[in-house]
Scaffold this motif. Sequence first.
Motif, PDB file in Angstrom:
ATOM      1  N   PRO A   1       6.056   7.625  -4.392  1.00  0.00           N
ATOM      2  CA  PRO A   1       5.418   6.335  -4.676  1.00  0.00           C
ATOM      3  C   PRO A   1       4.173   6.473  -5.542  1.00  0.00           C
ATOM      4  O   PRO A   1       4.002   5.735  -6.516  1.00  0.00           O
ATOM      5  CB  PRO A   1       5.055   5.797  -3.281  1.00  0.00           C
ATOM      6  CG  PRO A   1       5.993   6.467  -2.359  1.00  0.00           C
ATOM      7  CD  PRO A   1       6.222   7.837  -2.938  1.00  0.00           C
ATOM      8  N   LEU A   2       3.317   7.434  -5.191  1.00  0.00           N
ATOM      9  CA  LEU A   2       2.094   7.619  -5.969  1.00  0.00           C
ATOM     10  C   LEU A   2       2.428   7.966  -7.417  1.00  0.00           C
ATOM     11  O   LEU A   2       1.837   7.438  -8.366  1.00  0.00           O
ATOM     12  CB  LEU A   2       1.246   8.730  -5.336  1.00  0.00           C
ATOM     13  CG  LEU A   2      -0.064   9.051  -6.052  1.00  0.00           C
ATOM     14  CD1 LEU A   2      -0.991   7.845  -6.004  1.00  0.00           C
ATOM     15  CD2 LEU A   2      -0.744  10.253  -5.428  1.00  0.00           C
ATOM     16  N   SER A   3       3.408   8.859  -7.583  1.00  0.00           N
ATOM     17  CA  SER A   3       3.750   9.272  -8.948  1.00  0.00           C
ATOM     18  C   SER A   3       4.271   8.080  -9.740  1.00  0.00           C
ATOM     19  O   SER A   3       3.974   7.923 -10.918  1.00  0.00           O
ATOM     20  CB  SER A   3       4.797  10.391  -8.908  1.00  0.00           C
ATOM     21  OG  SER A   3       6.072   9.860  -8.627  1.00  0.00           O
ATOM     22  N   GLU A   4       5.038   7.202  -9.062  1.00  0.00           N
ATOM     23  CA  GLU A   4       5.558   6.038  -9.766  1.00  0.00           C
ATOM     24  C   GLU A   4       4.425   5.093 -10.175  1.00  0.00           C
ATOM     25  O   GLU A   4       4.496   4.441 -11.213  1.00  0.00           O
ATOM     26  CB  GLU A   4       6.565   5.294  -8.887  1.00  0.00           C
ATOM     27  CG  GLU A   4       7.954   5.882  -8.933  1.00  0.00           C
ATOM     28  CD  GLU A   4       8.585   5.809 -10.322  1.00  0.00           C
ATOM     29  OE1 GLU A   4       8.706   4.693 -10.861  1.00  0.00           O
ATOM     30  OE2 GLU A   4       8.944   6.856 -10.878  1.00  0.00           O
TER      31      GLU A   4
ATOM     32  N   ARG B   1      13.570   3.259 -10.715  1.00  0.00           N
ATOM     33  CA  ARG B   1      12.612   3.102  -9.626  1.00  0.00           C
ATOM     34  C   ARG B   1      13.221   2.302  -8.479  1.00  0.00           C
ATOM     35  O   ARG B   1      13.082   2.668  -7.311  1.00  0.00           O
ATOM     36  CB  ARG B   1      11.359   2.395 -10.147  1.00  0.00           C
ATOM     37  CG  ARG B   1      10.367   2.056  -9.042  1.00  0.00           C
ATOM     38  CD  ARG B   1       9.167   1.320  -9.577  1.00  0.00           C
ATOM     39  NE  ARG B   1       8.481   2.123 -10.579  1.00  0.00           N
ATOM     40  CZ  ARG B   1       7.877   1.624 -11.650  1.00  0.00           C
ATOM     41  NH1 ARG B   1       7.901   0.332 -11.875  1.00  0.00           N
ATOM     42  NH2 ARG B   1       7.279   2.403 -12.511  1.00  0.00           N
ATOM     43  N   ASN B   2      13.907   1.225  -8.812  1.00  0.00           N
ATOM     44  CA  ASN B   2      14.458   0.373  -7.765  1.00  0.00           C
ATOM     45  C   ASN B   2      15.590   1.072  -7.008  1.00  0.00           C
ATOM     46  O   ASN B   2      15.689   0.960  -5.792  1.00  0.00           O
ATOM     47  CB  ASN B   2      14.945  -0.944  -8.376  1.00  0.00           C
ATOM     48  CG  ASN B   2      13.774  -1.815  -8.823  1.00  0.00           C
ATOM     49  OD1 ASN B   2      12.654  -1.606  -8.374  1.00  0.00           O
ATOM     50  ND2 ASN B   2      14.040  -2.761  -9.695  1.00  0.00           N
TER      51      ASN B   2
ATOM     52  N   PHE C   1       0.827  -1.208   0.000  1.00  0.00           N
ATOM     53  CA  PHE C   1       0.000   0.000   0.000  1.00  0.00           C
ATOM     54  C   PHE C   1       0.864   1.261   0.000  1.00  0.00           C
ATOM     55  O   PHE C   1       0.695   2.156  -0.831  1.00  0.00           O
ATOM     56  CB  PHE C   1      -0.922  -0.026   1.222  1.00  0.00           C
ATOM     57  CG  PHE C   1      -1.827   1.158   1.317  1.00  0.00           C
ATOM     58  CD1 PHE C   1      -3.019   1.182   0.620  1.00  0.00           C
ATOM     59  CD2 PHE C   1      -1.484   2.261   2.088  1.00  0.00           C
ATOM     60  CE1 PHE C   1      -3.845   2.279   0.687  1.00  0.00           C
ATOM     61  CE2 PHE C   1      -2.307   3.360   2.160  1.00  0.00           C
ATOM     62  CZ  PHE C   1      -3.502   3.369   1.459  1.00  0.00           C
ATOM     63  N   SER C   2       1.818   1.311   0.949  1.00  0.00           N
ATOM     64  CA  SER C   2       2.612   2.539   1.032  1.00  0.00           C
ATOM     65  C   SER C   2       3.547   2.660  -0.166  1.00  0.00           C
ATOM     66  O   SER C   2       3.907   3.752  -0.575  1.00  0.00           O
ATOM     67  CB  SER C   2       3.393   2.580   2.343  1.00  0.00           C
ATOM     68  OG  SER C   2       4.349   1.550   2.361  1.00  0.00           O
ATOM     69  N   GLY C   3       3.905   1.512  -0.759  1.00  0.00           N
ATOM     70  CA  GLY C   3       4.727   1.556  -1.966  1.00  0.00           C
ATOM     71  C   GLY C   3       3.938   2.054  -3.159  1.00  0.00           C
ATOM     72  O   GLY C   3       4.485   2.656  -4.080  1.00  0.00           O
ATOM     73  N   ALA C   4       2.642   1.798  -3.136  1.00  0.00           N
ATOM     74  CA  ALA C   4       1.817   2.178  -4.280  1.00  0.00           C
ATOM     75  C   ALA C   4       1.314   3.609  -4.156  1.00  0.00           C
ATOM     76  O   ALA C   4       1.273   4.345  -5.136  1.00  0.00           O
ATOM     77  CB  ALA C   4       0.647   1.214  -4.410  1.00  0.00           C
TER      78      ALA C   4
END
Lengths: 521, 422, 366
Positions: free
Chosen positions: B118-121, C83-84, B86-89
């Motif tokens: 994270p959100l932008s990714e 990203r990683n 979740f926090s990664g997304a």
Amino acid sequence: MSTVLELQGITKSFPGVLANDHIDLTLEQGEVHALLGENGAGKTTLMNILYGLYKPDEGKIKIKGNEVEIHSPNDAIRQGIGMVHQHFMLVPVMTVTENVMLGVETTRAGVFLDRAAVARKIREISERYGLEVDPDAYIKDLPVGAQQRVEIIKVLYREADILILDEPTAVLTPQEVEGLFKIIKTLVEKGKSLIFITHKLKEVLAIADRITVLRGGRVVGTVKPQEVTQEKLASMMVGREVSLVVKKQPANPGEVVLEVKDLHVRDERHNLTVRGVSFEVRAGEVLGIAGVQGNGQTELVYALTGLTPIVSGEIKIAGQTIHNTAPRQILERGVAHIPEDRQRHGLVLPFPIHDNMVLCTYYLPPFANGMVLQEKVIAENAARLAEEFDVRTPSVFVPASSLSGGNQQKVIVAREFSRPIKLLIASQPTRGLDVGSIEYIHSRIIQKRSEGTGVLLVSSELDEIMALSDRIAVMYKGQIVAIVPASKASKEYLGLLMAGIHPDEAAEKAVEATEEVERVF
Amino acid sequence: MSAKETKTSKAKPRKEKDLQDKKRPGAWQVIAMPLLAVLTGLLVGAIVIVVTDARVIAAYRNFFQDPLGAIGLTFQTILVAYGALFSGALGSPERIFLAFERLFTTGETDGLVRAFWPLSESLVAATPYMLAGLAVAIGFKAGLFNIGAEGQFLMGALGSAWIGYTFHLPWYLHLPLALLGGAVAGALWAAVPGYLKATTGAHEVVNTIMMNWISFRLSDWLLNGPMKATGYRPITPVVDSTATLPRFFPDPIRLNLGFIVALAAAALVYWLLFKTTFGFEVRAVGTNPDASKYAGINVPRNIVLVMMLSGALAGLGGATQVLGVDHWVGQGFSAGYGFDSIAIALLGKSHPVGVILSALLWGALRNGATRMQSMAGIPIDIISIIQGLVIVFIAAPVIIRWLYRIRTLETEKVVLTRGWGK
Amino acid sequence: MKKLYSIMAVLLAAVLLLSACGPRAVDCSADDVYCVGQVTDLGGIDDKSFNASAWRGVQNALDDDLIASGKYLESQGQSDYARNIQQFLDENTDLIVTVGFLLGVDTAKAATANPNTYFAIVDYSYPDCWPGAVVGTDCGSDVEIPNVRGLTFQTDQAAFLAGYLAAGMTQTGKVGTYGGIQIPPVTIFMDGFQAGVMYYNQQHGANVQLVGWDAATGQGLFTGNFESTDDGRAFAESLMQEGVDIIMPVAGPVGLGSAAVCQETGGCLIIGVDADWYDTAPEYRSVLLTSVLKKIDVAVYDTIQDMVNGQFTGGTAVYTIADGGVDIAPYHDFDNQVPASLKAEIEQLRQQLIDGTLTVNGVLGR
């Protein structure tokens, strides 16, 4: 005679619809009880309740005097009720034996299918009831009539005493209908009881012992065939006076709108199925093409409408030659086409009614402005046509698939008739429809004729051909064997031509045959 | 079923909204079913996470000594994994809060960038899924199963990269040209199976798969030969900055105009499909080609056009990925975007809005998986398992209906493809 | 449905209760706590090649308690690299190990933007720019980056010994090699192999031929990928048709396809690369002559150790046969079949390579 089945006060409602409203019905031992009604009258719902597919909201089912609860088809089968569906539930690549044993596999030593034992029992059943079927034949190789016999055997194999036949004649040729009626008679002689669902008046008069007419989910009445006429039954079904005779003025033929010369066409399997057909249709007349299904009528119509390329010959529509022209160009020359298979060709079933109403004209103004669809115009057009052509639907935004067959056909007729047309090609325009819809569509076709449209009517229903046509052409094995004025054609004569008898010989025989029992179509 | 027709009335012109409401009695199901499928996929995924975790298994070996510990570890494992997902997304709420606090107290934006990274990714990851998903969806609408989105995506990337590094133009010419180049490359690549289907009836599934292989090998060759950059690495040169899609925020946030391009493409596809004569034809051909032919629609022409449009969308996906994110193409350019897009189109019921939503979900899952792998040590493959499960539940709605006791909707039928041959 | 909700509510309560008592995560931002993260390239962590080898180095450091945490992130597409790396930066990782030349630009960018984080990149080094290249897009950096250590390997030295061995062992007088993609980390193996064969011919007046690579022209056999074992099979089959009986595939897991062909036909022997295939691919022991070792794990471990000891230096670390960073593996099952004289010669050559009296480039004449 004893009562084998009694339905008391069966009521079933679906959201917004009362499908069955306190229906009472009794079935006596050894009786053929016909359930008559228009599409949507509630016949199928009632039978699905009896067969355990629906649960009634109210009402009782009694079998041989005992009240029973039927929750599934398996319960129904256990109670001795068997159903032959309108659309056969057979596996084409399996043999008759395998199909019959499907679901009730008889095994040897627990694992091996005992085909021989089943085949033996099938032979027994078929001898007993006159159901001729080869247990080892593959379903896909059998004609429709034989497939239906397999369905009946399946039911009898499961030891049903009460048989429900749902529209059994809808898919049969006249000869096969006769065969089925013989079987039905044998079945009742041997003590089985039958419920026969149909909307064809002649059939019920010919075969039923009692007739219950349903309309709008209610029983209108139960009558004996001796007490009623076709007209009486029709008005009971529809709820008003129905004219079974098409009223029309004498034809007033104008210029030639369709001219076909020595046409040859192949079917999808590349067999030459139209071999040298020539005829013409004039403005303001109906040319009926009679013939048993599969004698090249389908391919003829496909060729005329551009769905199939022609092999050789010439087609002229309103003076212009059509030579493998795209369907759209043909339509744009003022041709309307009511296709034989309304679900395959006539409609995009999941599309809403309003889109189906513009299926051939969606790209033209006012329905499109450039490439942008004018949704409002399309919806208004649909609403207007639905009103004008009596399409019964809660709204024009529902999918065409939710309509009954008759209303689907009305959508097609409305669409095709709403364009300016010179030539109407109507192929089996009333197949599978109820009396009310047939009457309506016939009157519309005749109206077009009097407006000066040339009509090519293709039908395997001889009654329809005779009722509508000014001239009748009979097609047999890809050729037109004769074209006769409708006034001079008797049903017997046409029937013989359809069976491939040479016209001269047919004329002689027809005179002799007039006294014969009228065949049921 | 005949019951419906019993109570019928003549159609009266009513207010459209009124009719719209009556149109589909179970419209909520259209939304609920995919959501439940995703939820169930996550639940089953949790089980997979637990049973593949060595520590949890070890805890259960000693279950009778410490049952609470085993159960606790089970839930803790799931919580840590999905917490990281979740926090990664979407980013951690705590961090976002703190970042805002810092912004208001000190005026620093640095924390904000990291909090929203994270959100932008997730949005960056969703962009190629959106476009490739739209490509497959429009194919489904026309009854065509375009498995070749992967190859078209790659060809689009190569096409736009080539324009991006070969020409040197002002940005207002260069960028549109590079995007167009990607779309055209994808369209041409898809036109081949489309043309073969239209003229010979050769099934598009087979031919698009073959075209995929050709594109993979062609790209290997191009990257080692004609399109190879200076130096020894088998990658294309980097595109000119005039051809790149502008990024909205400072590094490391890679969110760029490509995301907007994808949304615009979805809007365009929606408009084309539902508001134009072209869309009418596409949908008609897709649901009933016989009736379409009867109605005078040129079915072969439509097949070719739809395949090309589908390929153009997939190619545009490749183009936005190159011009917005990577700026060069190397081997392994696509992380299976074209293949995942089939699942996305299915999940989105082939509707542009549905595709956008499911692509966002896919992007979030894939991006969140990075953090899950890092923070919880869950292999990134678990996300593929969850995604696979979601598709199983979408493809077999019976399971979901049974699990959650949802009644069947009679009108619900999605025509995906007409199967093999005719 | 109601039941379902209540079960879910109970589960949720249990989760909240029980999750409170979990172990605390490692705090990588602390000064004395060292965290290492490895970003793989597309081969993934189990590639039986350099990703796996680098990861072994991290794991060894973890086992020796040099570091508190060692993690990896697998890249599935090229946009995952940045990203990683960013994910590890986000977690305050102390050293980020990136694997392969494809990460070259992204690594340099991240390192320049985060001067307080250490980086190590396998098979790559800075400066990597060529005249006219734009820093940050075309290439990573035109100067050494103080917080990045490039880990490179003189694998030609080890491959030289393998070439010499192959030339001495061939029955047909033909040995072969092929590569994955024509890039320096691959072709350096092939150069060394060729030099070994040439040197054997010089020493013994023999005429062993090498198929698949010519250092002078830069022409050779390449599969074009590092994935397809089918390609490995096909290449081995065509080399065998040329009469080759010893093959050195320099293509990661692709070579396993060749080993399978050798084992099935019994017509060829394999020289493994990167790791000792005797351990990593034990199913092919019966056809494995030796392996050319490229000890990435050692290099990664060294880097970690340097960081922990405060001795991290940027620039390029070149691993050679002298420091044991490259070598050939023992002959294992073929120990009895390699003539003692040949073994002695190879041992002597190794010493010459170590003391610099013999160089691969010298043999190749460049």
